[in-house]
Motif scaffolding. Structure first.
Motif, PDB file in Angstrom:
ATOM      1  N   PHE A  95       0.658  -1.149   0.307  1.00 30.86           N
ATOM      2  CA  PHE A  95       0.398   0.255  -0.439  1.00 30.86           C
ATOM      3  C   PHE A  95       0.726   1.410   0.057  1.00 30.86           C
ATOM      4  N   VAL A  96       0.444   2.311  -1.033  1.00 32.80           N
ATOM      5  CA  VAL A  96       1.745   2.615  -1.253  1.00 32.80           C
ATOM      6  C   VAL A  96       1.422   4.166  -1.252  1.00 32.80           C
ATOM      7  N   THR A  97       1.516   5.909  -0.640  1.00 28.35           N
ATOM      8  CA  THR A  97       0.889   6.790  -0.985  1.00 28.35           C
ATOM      9  C   THR A  97       1.986   7.800  -1.562  1.00 28.35           C
ATOM     10  N   LEU A  98       1.698   8.256  -2.401  1.00 23.97           N
ATOM     11  CA  LEU A  98       2.465   9.384  -2.753  1.00 23.97           C
ATOM     12  C   LEU A  98       1.848  10.813  -2.903  1.00 23.97           C
ATOM     13  N   THR A  99       3.062  11.522  -2.545  1.00 28.52           N
ATOM     14  CA  THR A  99       2.366  12.857  -2.226  1.00 28.52           C
ATOM     15  C   THR A  99       2.358  13.941  -2.939  1.00 28.52           C
ATOM     16  N   ALA A 100       2.545  15.344  -2.417  1.00 29.00           N
ATOM     17  CA  ALA A 100       3.163  16.459  -3.547  1.00 29.00           C
ATOM     18  C   ALA A 100       3.371  17.014  -2.734  1.00 29.00           C
ATOM     19  N   PRO A 101       4.834  18.065  -3.006  1.00 29.88           N
ATOM     20  CA  PRO A 101       5.858  19.064  -2.797  1.00 29.88           C
ATOM     21  C   PRO A 101       5.102  19.925  -1.533  1.00 29.88           C
ATOM     22  N   SER A 102       6.044  20.705  -0.670  1.00 31.19           N
ATOM     23  CA  SER A 102       5.367  21.482   0.054  1.00 31.19           C
ATOM     24  C   SER A 102       5.516  22.601  -0.583  1.00 31.19           C
TER      25      SER A 102
END
Length: 463
Positions: free
Chosen positions: A118-125
């Motif tokens: 289960f992978v979560t890819l986020t946005a940068p700041s």
């Protein structure tokens, strides 16, 4: 169940419907929609004709229905538009995701032995925002800084408040003038492309770990996935994905021995750090390169472990019915001609939408259609997607449900039994409107046990 303030018009409409001679049939239609808040109205007929003789065997027509229309569910996935239909979509998505983890619906149970993450890819700041932080069950200060800097706009970049879960400031920047609104909007617009680059890089990395070329990998291993997009309160999307390794025949065959969960985790980390999407310089906007954020969560999915297949399926299904409403925008398209100041928007969402309009007017960014997708803060991709070999499809799940309903109607005598090889079915339908009058909305909520809209007037009206 809390009831919003009612108006005399809605009450009069409810009383009129209750005294309608066709009320029983209308109520049956409403129950059949499952409590849909904005049912579609169809006008038409269905004929069953004997192919050999041309004899009319059976006819259904809406002429005898209340109002001369058949009401059917809107089938939207958005919980903000129709909670009843969104719940059906959520349940279907849950079954789709879980089938790819535990088997069923055409997927063999042996799939539980395949490596799965289960992978979560986020946005940068794009700037410091108010957030709620917890540690060991204790709420921490938002952004406590002993020697906090003062930004060029005169604001101290610190916040010592311990925010509640529903505070309106969550996701709002500490300084809106310092926040990179252009970067946030462009990331949303290109997030789907960044995901595509990620999956390509993931396959290349897995092939390299196995000492194979991409062509050789296709004959020995398949990478299956299902993902959903979620909006963060700050207005950017991130992706939750189930990624699974299969053999060359998909879930029916095991992957090679070297294709382990650790190897997949290594490939995910490499792909997330390696891919980027360049944005060329245009008028008033410098060139930039968009990447995934530094926060990358990778967790194995296990049967009965810390992260179970039920929890993952439920998590993904929940976000499949949501959009950008948590950011404080509207669940409808917004035009540049609209007065943003007059719309019920959070200030942060208002500035993101205004940035969509500004960037969308630039020639070099016209292909991103930012103006068209301003209400989604620039994101224009599908909220939930799956690879071909992950599991079943939503279409197959809906077809199974329709078959079950049809068989039940035949068994109870509500629908005649015909031989499909000898009977010709001719259907003629036309759209006749959607929605419920305020009075009908009150009755529908009582009949089906569903919640009313914020105002009974939101129900629309019969065509």
């Amino acid at each position: 169940m809390p009831v919003p303030a009612l108006n005399p018009h809605a009450i009069r409409g409810m009383i009129t419907r209750l005294h309608d001679p066709d009320y029983a049939r209308w109520a049956a239609q409403i129950r059949a929609t499952g409590g849909c808040r904005q049912p579609i109205h169809l006008r038409g007929k269905v004929d069953h004709i004997d192919r050999a003789t041309g004899e009319l065997l059976h006819r259904y027509t809406t002429r005898t229905e209340p109002g001369g229309v058949l009401r059917v569910p809107c089938k939207t996935r958005r919980g903000s538009r129709c909670p009843a239909c969104a719940e059906v979509y959520r349940a279907d998505t849950y079954q789709l995701i879980r089938a790819g983890l535990t088997g069923g619906k055409g997927v063999p149970e042996t799939v539980t032995a395949h490596p799965c993450l289960f992978v979560t890819l986020t946005a940068p700041s794009f700037g410091v925002v108010h957030t709620r932080r917890e540690k060991n069950g204790k709420v921490l200060p938002c952004h406590a800084r002993r020697d906090a800097e003062t930004c060029p706009h005169g604001r101290v970049m610190s916040c010592t408040a311990r925010h509640g879960t529903e505070e309106a400031c969550l996701g709002e920047p500490l300084c809106g003038d310092c926040y990179d609104y252009a970067g946030s909007v462009l990331f949303n617009a290109l997030a789907s492309q960044l995901w595509r680059y990620f999956t390509d890089a993931l396959r290349r990395r897995v092939a390299k770990l196995g000492g194979l070329t991409l062509r050789e990998l296709r004959g020995r291993l398949t990478i299956a996935f299902a993902k959903v997009a979620e909006y963060q309160r700050r207005g950017v999307v991130h992706f939750h994905a189930v990624i699974r390794l299969d053999g060359p025949d998909g879930p029916a065959s095991p992957p090679p021995a070297w294709a382990t969960a650790d190897a997949l985790a290594d490939a995910v980390r490499h792909a997330a750090s390696a891919v980027s999407v360049p944005v060329p310089a245009v008028t008033d906007e410098p060139a930039r390169v968009l990447r995934w954020g530094a926060q990358l969560d990778i967790r194995p999915i296990t049967m009965g472990g810390e992260l179970t297949e039920r929890a993952v399926a439920g998590y993904i299904a929940k976000y499949a019915t949501k959009a950008a409403e948590c950011v404080g925008t509207l669940d409808r398209r917004i035009s540049p001609l609209d007065d943003l100041a007059a719309l019920p928007l959070r200030e942060h969402a208002r500035r993101l939408i205004a940035e969509c309009f500004r960037l969308g007017a630039l020639d070099g960014l016209a292909d991103l259609r930012l103006t068209h997708w301003a209400h989604m803060l620039g994101f224009r991709g599908h909220f939930s997607t799956r690879s071909r070999h992950y599991s079943t499809t939503l279409g197959d799940i809906r077809a199974d449900r329709e078959t079950f309903v049809r068989d039940e109607e035949i068994s109870t005598g509500r629908l005649p039994l015909f031989d499909e090889d000898t009977v010709l079915v001719i259907a003629e339908w036309e759209y006749a409107g959607k929605g419920l009058t305020p009075g009908d909305a009150l009755l529908a909520a009582a009949l089906t046990g569903t919640a009313l809209p914020a105002s009974p007037m939101d129900g629309g009206g019969d065509a």
